[in-house]
Design a protein around this motif. Structure first.
Motif, mmCIF file in Angstrom:
data_model
loop_
_atom_site.group_PDB
_atom_site.id
_atom_site.type_symbol
_atom_site.label_atom_id
_atom_site.label_comp_id
_atom_site.label_asym_id
_atom_site.label_seq_id
_atom_site.Cartn_x
_atom_site.Cartn_y
_atom_site.Cartn_z
ATOM 1 N N PRO A 105 32.021 58.456 84.865
ATOM 2 C CA PRO A 105 31.074 58.741 83.778
ATOM 3 C C PRO A 105 31.375 60.091 83.136
ATOM 4 N N ARG A 106 31.360 60.127 81.819
ATOM 5 C CA ARG A 106 31.603 61.375 81.093
ATOM 6 C C ARG A 106 30.614 61.510 79.946
ATOM 7 N N GLN A 107 30.601 62.700 79.373
ATOM 8 C CA GLN A 107 29.769 62.919 78.200
ATOM 9 C C GLN A 107 30.407 63.965 77.302
ATOM 10 N N VAL A 108 30.141 63.846 76.015
ATOM 11 C CA VAL A 108 30.595 64.831 75.040
ATOM 12 C C VAL A 108 29.410 65.175 74.145
ATOM 13 N N ILE A 109 29.456 66.373 73.600
ATOM 14 C CA ILE A 109 28.431 66.799 72.644
ATOM 15 C C ILE A 109 29.113 66.945 71.293
ATOM 16 N N ARG A 110 28.688 66.125 70.353
ATOM 17 C CA ARG A 110 29.299 66.127 69.032
ATOM 18 C C ARG A 110 28.197 66.171 67.983
#
Length: 341
Positions: free
Chosen positions: A191-196
Motif C-alpha cells: 500500500p502506498r500514498q501520494v499527495i498531489r
C-alpha cells in the motif's frame, strides 16, 4: 531432442491471472491481497489451500465464459521468473470494442503516430483521470512453483509506479542472467500514498523482490533449477560448506603421544574458549580421562623398546616435582590427582 517449428515461438500455456482487484457485480474493487483467477478449478482450489480464501465461480465483465477465482488472504506470493524476458509494457487505452491505443511511450503503434497522450497533456499526462489517457500497462509472466502444471501466470498492473519499478528490476536480473535460468522472486502488494494538489491518494503497488538469494547470487549468472526452487535450503547448504570447521579436540587428544601432550591441548582449548578454566565442563573431563589413560599405558612399560643397538628413540628426562606442570590446568588435572573427573 526432437525438432521444433522455426517460424513459431515456443511458449508455455497461460494457466491464469494474478490480480490486485475484483468485481463486485459491475463495480471494480481494489484488493489488499492477491486474487487468483483461472479456467481451472483445480488450480484455484490449490491456491486457496496455500493462500487462504474461498474458491468461487466468477464471470468477468463483458464475457460469457465462467471462470474460477479466489480472493486470497496473502499480500505476497512466491514465484519464479522463467528463462526469456517475462515483462511486456505498453501505454494502452481499452474500450468495449477492444484496444484503441497501444503506445511504447514514443509511438502509438496502431496508428504509427507520435504519443497522443504526451502531445495532448504534456509529460505529466499520467496524472490525468483514467479513461482520458492511456494506462501504463505492465504484464509480468511468472511460474507459481507450488501450483500444478508447467504453465505461466500473468500478473497485470496499470500502475505508473509499478511500471517503472518492474522494468528496472527485470532489466537488472536479465543483465546478470542473460535471460537464462530461473530466478526466485516474491510478488508483494504494497500500500502506498501520494499527495498531489493537496489531496491524498492511496493505492496498491505490486513490488517484485528477490527471494532467498542476494543480488550477488542473482547477478552472477544463470541459476540452476534446484537453487531457484528452494533458495533457502541452498543457502543453508552453502553456509554449512563455507562455515569454518571447529577442531575435534577429542580426536586430537586420542592421537597424542603422552598425557603432557593432552594437557598442552587442553591449554589450547582453554585459550580458544572451548573449555571452562576450572575444568568443570564435559570436554575438560573427557580430556582428563584421556590423559589418565595415557599415563596408565605408559606405566605398564608397553612403550617402544630399544633398537638393535640398545638405544631408545628419545631420551627420557624426569622432571623435578612441581616442574613441567603447565600453569592454568585445573587442580583436578594436575599430576598426582589421577586426572579423572
Amino acid at each position: 531432442m526432437g525438432s521444433r517449428l522455426r517460424n513459431i515461438q515456443a511458449r508455455a500455456a497461460e494457466h491464469g491471472r494474478l490480480r490486485t482487484g475484483y468485481t463486485q457485480g459491475k463495480r471494480p474493487m481494489r484488493s489488499a491481497t492477491w486474487v487468483i483467477t483461472s479456467h481451472s478449478e483445480e488450480h484455484v482450489r490449490r491456491a486457496a489451500e496455500l493462500w487462504g480464501g474461498e474458491p468461487e465461480q466468477w464471470q468477468p465483465l463483458n464475457s460469457t465464459i465462467t471462470q474460477w477465482r479466489v480472493i486470497t488472504k496473502a499480500p505476497s506470493i512466491e514465484a519464479l521468473i522463467t528463462p526469456g524476458d517475462p515483462l511486456n509494457q505498453y501505454n494502452e487505452m481499452w474500450s468495449a470494442g477492444g484496444c484503441q491505443r497501444r503506445c511504447d511511450g514514443e509511438t502509438e503503434l496502431l496508428t504509427r503516430q507520435p504519443c497522443i497522450c504526451a502531445r495532448q497533456f504534456g509529460e505529466d499526462w499520467h496524472t490525468q483521470p483514467k479513461g482520458r489517457v492511456c494506462s501504463a500497462t505492465s504484464r509480468f509472466n511468472v511460474m507459481l512453483p507450488d501450483l500444478s502444471g508447467m504453465g505461466m501466470w500473468r500478473a497485470e498492473t496499470h500502475s505508473f509506479y509499478a511500471a517503472s519499478e518492474w522494468g528496472g528490476m527485470v532489466d537488472m536480473v536479465l543483465a546478470g542472467t542473460d535471460g537464462k535460468g530461473f530466478v526466485p522472486v516474491t510478488l508483494r502488494i504494497e500500500p502506498r500514498q501520494v499527495i498531489r494538489e493537496g489531496k491524498t491518494k492511496k493505492f496498491p503497488v505490486v513490488v517484485v523482490e528477490l527471494r532467498g538469494v542476494t543480488p550477488r547470487q542473482a547477478l552472477a549468472g544463470p541459476m540452476n533449477a534446484a537453487t531457484a526452487l528452494d533458495p533457502g535450503a541452498a543457502g543453508q547448504q552453502r553456509a554449512a560448506i563455507e562455515a569454518p570447521k571447529g577442531r575435534d579436540w577429542i580426536a586430537e587428544a586420542e592421537g597424542a603421544l603422552t598425557s603432557d601432550d593432552v594437557r598442552d591441548l587442553w591449554m589450547e582449548a582453554q585459550a580458544a574458549g572451548a573449555v571452562h578454566p576450572k575444568g568443570t565442563d564435559e570436554l575438560s573431563k573427557k580430556l582428563m580421562a584421556i590423559a589418565a589413560a595415557k599415563d596408565a599405558d605408559n606405566a605398564t612399560g608397553d612403550g617402544p623398546g630399544p633398537d638393535e643397538d640398545g638405544a631408545y628413540e628419545a631420551e627420557v628426562v624426569e622432571d623435578e616435582p612441581g616442574e613441567g606442570d603447565p600453569a592454568g590446568w585445573p587442580a583436578v588435572a594436575q599430576p598426582g590427582s589421577g586426572a579423572r573427573a
